[in-house]
Design an enzyme around this catalytic site. Structure first.
Site, PDB file in Angstrom:
ATOM      1  N   ASP A 143       0.827  -1.214   0.000  1.00 64.50           N
ATOM      2  CA  ASP A 143       0.000   0.000   0.000  1.00 64.50           C
ATOM      3  C   ASP A 143       0.860   1.264   0.000  1.00 64.50           C
ATOM      4  O   ASP A 143       1.967   1.276   0.539  1.00 64.50           O
ATOM      5  CB  ASP A 143      -0.911  -0.018   1.241  1.00 64.50           C
ATOM      6  CG  ASP A 143      -2.050   0.974   1.126  1.00 64.50           C
ATOM      7  OD1 ASP A 143      -2.406   1.345  -0.010  1.00 64.50           O
ATOM      8  OD2 ASP A 143      -2.590   1.374   2.171  1.00 64.50           O
ATOM      9  N   ASN A 186     -11.148  -2.687  -4.773  1.00 69.89           N
ATOM     10  CA  ASN A 186     -10.455  -1.759  -5.682  1.00 69.89           C
ATOM     11  C   ASN A 186     -11.181  -1.593  -7.020  1.00 69.89           C
ATOM     12  O   ASN A 186     -10.910  -0.648  -7.769  1.00 69.89           O
ATOM     13  CB  ASN A 186      -9.002  -2.195  -5.927  1.00 69.89           C
ATOM     14  CG  ASN A 186      -8.078  -2.023  -4.738  1.00 69.89           C
ATOM     15  OD1 ASN A 186      -7.107  -2.764  -4.563  1.00 69.89           O
ATOM     16  ND2 ASN A 186      -8.360  -1.042  -3.886  1.00 69.89           N
TER      17      ASN A 186
HETATM   18  C1  IPE Z   1      -5.404  -2.679   0.047  1.00 68.26           C
HETATM   19  O1  IPE Z   1      -5.105  -1.341  -0.091  1.00 68.26           O
HETATM   20  C2  IPE Z   1      -5.350  -3.370  -1.283  1.00 68.26           C
HETATM   21  C3  IPE Z   1      -4.031  -3.438  -1.904  1.00 68.26           C
HETATM   22  C4  IPE Z   1      -2.911  -3.000  -1.422  1.00 68.26           C
HETATM   23  C5  IPE Z   1      -4.015  -4.080  -3.184  1.00 68.26           C
HETATM   24  P1  IPE Z   1      -6.254  -0.235  -0.233  1.00 68.26           P
HETATM   25  O2  IPE Z   1      -5.544   1.056  -0.399  1.00 68.26           O
HETATM   26  O3  IPE Z   1      -7.220  -0.625  -1.264  1.00 68.26           O
HETATM   27  O4  IPE Z   1      -6.957  -0.339   1.189  1.00 68.26           O
HETATM   28  P2  IPE Z   1      -7.814   0.722   2.012  1.00 68.26           P
HETATM   29  O5  IPE Z   1      -8.816   1.293   1.061  1.00 68.26           O
HETATM   30  O6  IPE Z   1      -6.850   1.769   2.491  1.00 68.26           O
HETATM   31  O7  IPE Z   1      -8.396  -0.045   3.131  1.00 68.26           O
HETATM   32  C1  IPE Z   2      -1.783   0.194  -3.313  1.00 62.28           C
HETATM   33  O1  IPE Z   2      -1.566   1.550  -3.367  1.00 62.28           O
HETATM   34  C2  IPE Z   2      -2.029  -0.406  -4.666  1.00 62.28           C
HETATM   35  C3  IPE Z   2      -3.429  -0.764  -4.905  1.00 62.28           C
HETATM   36  C4  IPE Z   2      -4.393  -0.705  -4.040  1.00 62.28           C
HETATM   37  C5  IPE Z   2      -3.748  -1.217  -6.239  1.00 62.28           C
HETATM   38  P1  IPE Z   2      -2.745   2.595  -3.350  1.00 62.28           P
HETATM   39  O2  IPE Z   2      -3.175   2.858  -4.747  1.00 62.28           O
HETATM   40  O3  IPE Z   2      -3.827   2.165  -2.425  1.00 62.28           O
HETATM   41  O4  IPE Z   2      -2.002   3.864  -2.755  1.00 62.28           O
HETATM   42  P2  IPE Z   2      -2.524   4.871  -1.648  1.00 62.28           P
HETATM   43  O5  IPE Z   2      -2.946   4.066  -0.462  1.00 62.28           O
HETATM   44  O6  IPE Z   2      -3.667   5.619  -2.259  1.00 62.28           O
HETATM   45  O7  IPE Z   2      -1.349   5.743  -1.364  1.00 62.28           O
HETATM   46 MG    MG Z   3      -4.131   2.422  -0.426  1.00 63.55          MG
END
Ligand code: IPE
Ligand code: IPE
Ligand code: MG
Length: 247
Positions: A26, A74
């Protein structure tokens, strides 16, 4: 500090390091935002971090790595970001597959792949087939994955087997249930790392993490490097895993 098989703890007890590590990768979006770049730039750097992580795990004697690449939630993101992520995945598979195969990596995917485009599904099927006999390293990519959906899916599979008579209701136990999850056959999850500062599971490996050790890192995933992994492993080896006993 643990450096390539030379940690004090490891020298004393080679079994103390985790065998199976999972990562909630993340922080890609925030990494990009901090640099005034589009979110996709963060996801691209995230793919580089995954390449590094695999090599660093291998160096540290870890053979099972399970990564959260795209959650079932997502899919609610803007369609532009979703299509960029899917393109990036295709690009990663295209570029890395031969290298992964040479490194004898067995590639596996968990999640509801039926929601992906046919082209990606075919690419994934090919990658799985090509690497299925590899045994040096096991990389599992959670894609369109949600743990609650996975658990409901396992319950449905078992219910169907009871209905068609292939198993008896009384046979359902934890082992049989585990064997009907997407992660069937993978060893117990020892360590779960979440990068990016959030302290939640976001629907990842809920059943599998019953006795997993958690490590939360403030490092954004694109910046996660060998020193961050070593810090996580150093923390892990100090823990006493009691599993409900008095130790
Ligand atoms: C979890 O991260 C999913 C992945 C890293 C693929 P998210 O960014 O989607 O999670 P939340 O929304 O902060 O819980
Ligand atoms: C994790 O990074 C990757 C996916 C969830 C696909 P994020 O896209 O959630 O990045 P942040 O949390 O918004 O920084
Ligand atoms: Mg994230």
């Amino acid at each position: 500090m643990i450096s390539a098989n030379k940690s004090k703890a490891q020298t004393q007890n080679p079994e103390v390091l985790p065998q199976h590590v999972a990562v909630i990768m993340d922080g890609n979006g925030r990494w990009a935002k901090a640099r005034g770049l589009p979110r996709t730039a963060g996801h691209k750097k995230g793919a580089d971090a995954l390449r590094r992580m695999l090599d660093n795990c291998s160096k540290s004697g870890i053979h099972y790595l399970t990564v959260y690449a795209f959650s079932s939630e997502n899919w609610k993101r803007p369609s532009d970001e979703i299509s960029d992520l899917m393109q990036l995945l295709q690009h990663y598979l295209h570029q890395e597959l031969e290298i992964l195969h040479e490194k004898k990596v067995c590639l596996r995917f968990i999640g509801d792949l039926s929601r992906l485009d046919l082209e990606i599904r075919e690419q994934i099927a090919y990658a799985i087939k090509l690497t299925e006999k590899n045994r040096d390293f096991h990389l599992t990519i959670a894609l369109s994955y949600g743990s609650r959906q996975e658990i409901v899916g396992a319950a449905k599979k078992l219910a169907k087997k009871v209905l068609d008579g292939s198993i008896k209701f009384e046979q359902i136990d934890e082992e049989l249930f585990s064997g009907n999850l997407d992660t069937a056959g993978l060893p117990e999850l020892d360590l779960l790392i979440r990068t990016g500062g959030e302290k939640r599971l976001s629907n990842f490996l809920l059943w599998q993490s019953a006795y997993t050790e958690f490590y939360f890192s403030d490092t954004l995933w694109p910046d996660f490097d060998e020193s961050d992994l070593i810090a996580a492993l150093d923390d892990f080896v100090k823990r006493e895993r009691r599993y409900g006993t008095t130790g």
